[in-house]
Design an enzyme around this catalytic site. Structure first.
Site, PDB file in Angstrom:
ATOM      1  N   ASP A  13       0.807  -1.231   0.000  1.00 54.07           N
ATOM      2  CA  ASP A  13       0.000   0.000   0.000  1.00 54.07           C
ATOM      3  C   ASP A  13       0.835   1.275   0.000  1.00 54.07           C
ATOM      4  OD1 ASP A  13      -2.433  -1.379  -0.038  1.00 54.07           O
ATOM      5  OD2 ASP A  13      -2.502  -1.527   2.151  1.00 54.07           O
ATOM      6  N   VAL A  14       1.936   1.269  -0.747  1.00 54.56           N
ATOM      7  CA  VAL A  14       2.729   2.497  -0.890  1.00 54.56           C
ATOM      8  C   VAL A  14       2.494   3.157  -2.247  1.00 54.56           C
ATOM      9  CG1 VAL A  14       4.530   1.789   0.716  1.00 54.56           C
ATOM     10  CG2 VAL A  14       4.767   1.234  -1.720  1.00 54.56           C
ATOM     11  N   GLY A  15       1.659   2.533  -3.076  1.00 53.27           N
ATOM     12  CA  GLY A  15       1.336   3.142  -4.359  1.00 53.27           C
ATOM     13  C   GLY A  15       2.118   2.599  -5.536  1.00 53.27           C
ATOM     14  N   THR A  17       1.037   0.651  -7.874  1.00 53.44           N
ATOM     15  CA  THR A  17       0.217   0.751  -9.083  1.00 53.44           C
ATOM     16  C   THR A  17       0.067   2.196  -9.529  1.00 53.44           C
ATOM     17  OG1 THR A  17      -0.980  -1.272  -8.478  1.00 53.44           O
ATOM     18  CG2 THR A  17      -2.010   0.150 -10.106  1.00 53.44           C
ATOM     19  N   LYS A  38       1.795  -8.173 -14.069  1.00 54.31           N
ATOM     20  CA  LYS A  38       1.568  -8.316 -12.623  1.00 54.31           C
ATOM     21  C   LYS A  38       1.580  -9.816 -12.346  1.00 54.31           C
ATOM     22  CE  LYS A  38       0.015  -6.682  -8.513  1.00 54.31           C
ATOM     23  NZ  LYS A  38       0.719  -5.701  -7.662  1.00 54.31           N
ATOM     24  N   ASP A  55      -5.831  -4.103  -9.555  1.00 56.52           N
ATOM     25  CA  ASP A  55      -4.570  -3.473  -9.964  1.00 56.52           C
ATOM     26  C   ASP A  55      -4.130  -3.981 -11.332  1.00 56.52           C
ATOM     27  OD1 ASP A  55      -4.454  -2.005  -7.646  1.00 56.52           O
ATOM     28  OD2 ASP A  55      -2.960  -3.273  -6.662  1.00 56.52           O
ATOM     29  N   GLY A 117       5.549  -5.758  -8.739  1.00 58.75           N
ATOM     30  CA  GLY A 117       5.599  -6.762  -7.691  1.00 58.75           C
ATOM     31  C   GLY A 117       4.357  -6.763  -6.820  1.00 58.75           C
ATOM     32  N   ALA A 118       4.422  -7.548  -5.766  1.00 56.81           N
ATOM     33  CA  ALA A 118       3.338  -7.626  -4.778  1.00 56.81           C
ATOM     34  C   ALA A 118       3.937  -7.348  -3.409  1.00 56.81           C
ATOM     35  CB  ALA A 118       2.693  -9.011  -4.798  1.00 56.81           C
ATOM     36  N   ASN A 176       5.889   8.733  -3.753  1.00 61.46           N
ATOM     37  CA  ASN A 176       4.437   8.799  -3.892  1.00 61.46           C
ATOM     38  C   ASN A 176       3.834   9.301  -2.583  1.00 61.46           C
ATOM     39  OD1 ASN A 176       1.822   8.381  -5.019  1.00 61.46           O
ATOM     40  ND2 ASN A 176       1.663   6.487  -3.852  1.00 61.46           N
TER      41      ASN A 176
END
EC number: 6.3.3.3
Length: 227
Positions: A13-15, A17, A38, A55, A117-118, A176
């Site tokens: 959740d740092v952005g 995408t 992805k 995503d 990545g994930a 971001n």
């Protein structure tokens, strides 16, 4: 010019995408044939047309090479959790040869492939392995996405150390702004610029939604194009 690169995040959740969209927009503006990949996505849904991840759907829509959903995202996992847990819940074994075959196919169809990545760099895909092992096998250069928030300086520097320890090159980083209320934003950016040897590719302002917005203006690809 490189034919593929990997988007890593300092955390989930740092952005990634958001940054991937901005980079793809910038690559599209240069007239390149772009593909998005992805390999593994958790937190997917089945809305009647197969299990798909939001995503991955978004990345597929931004890249300009037309691809099937499965080409963009070979492993769409249902549970919104670590890939190794989500895969185990569905009795799925992540096969690196599947990931590599998919990447090779996209390279053949495009000028450049953005591989997202994930989670963070050491996200596990099984009890014994992490996605970073596959990135090492493919020798992909890395672009690091830093979500600007409290704690991001340590996360960024530790992630950079891990990537370099794995023998890979960080070819750029993107800031971001994930929280509009983050204090001392300019000071954080200044410290990152001082501590991160790789070039800053851009700063993305806080955006509650990125749909239908061209974000290429926030990214400078000059250093990436010279590799």
């Amino acid at each position: 010019m490189i034919d593929a690169f990997f988007i890593a995040g300092t955390d989930t959740d740092v952005g990634k995408t958001v940054a991937s969209k901005a980079i793809l927009d910038a690559l599209n503006m240069k007239g390149l044939r772009t593909a998005a990949y992805k390999p593994i996505a958790a937190g997917s849904e089945d809305k009647g047309d197969g299990v798909q991840n939001s995503d991955a759907i978004h990345l597929r829509s931004v890249a300009n090479v037309e691809l099937s959903y499965d080409e963009v995202n070979p492993y769409a996992l249902l549970l919104p959790t670590s890939p190794h847990i989500a895969a185990a819940a569905e009795n799925i074994v992540i096969d690196y040869s599947v990931l590599s075959k998919g990447l090779a196919s996209l390279k053949a169809k495009s000028d450049i492939v953005l591989v997202e990545g994930a989670g963070g760099w050491r996200v596990p895909v099984s009890k014994s392995d992490c996605l970073s092992t596959w990135v090492q096998q493919e020798k992909l250069p890395v672009v690091l996405v830093v979500g600007i928030k409290l704690g991001c300086l340590s996360h960024a520097m530790l992630t950079e150390e891990a990537i370099k320890h794995d023998g890979l090159d960080i070819v750029g980083w993107v800031a971001n702004r994930v929280n509009p209320g983050t204090e001392h934003y300019a000071d954080i950016i200044e410290m990152l610029e001082d501590k991160m040897p790789a070039p800053k590719l851009g700063e993305i302002p806080y955006m509650p939604s990125i749909k239908r917005k061209s974000m290429g203006k926030y990214i400078n690809l000059d250093s990436l194009m010279e590799i």
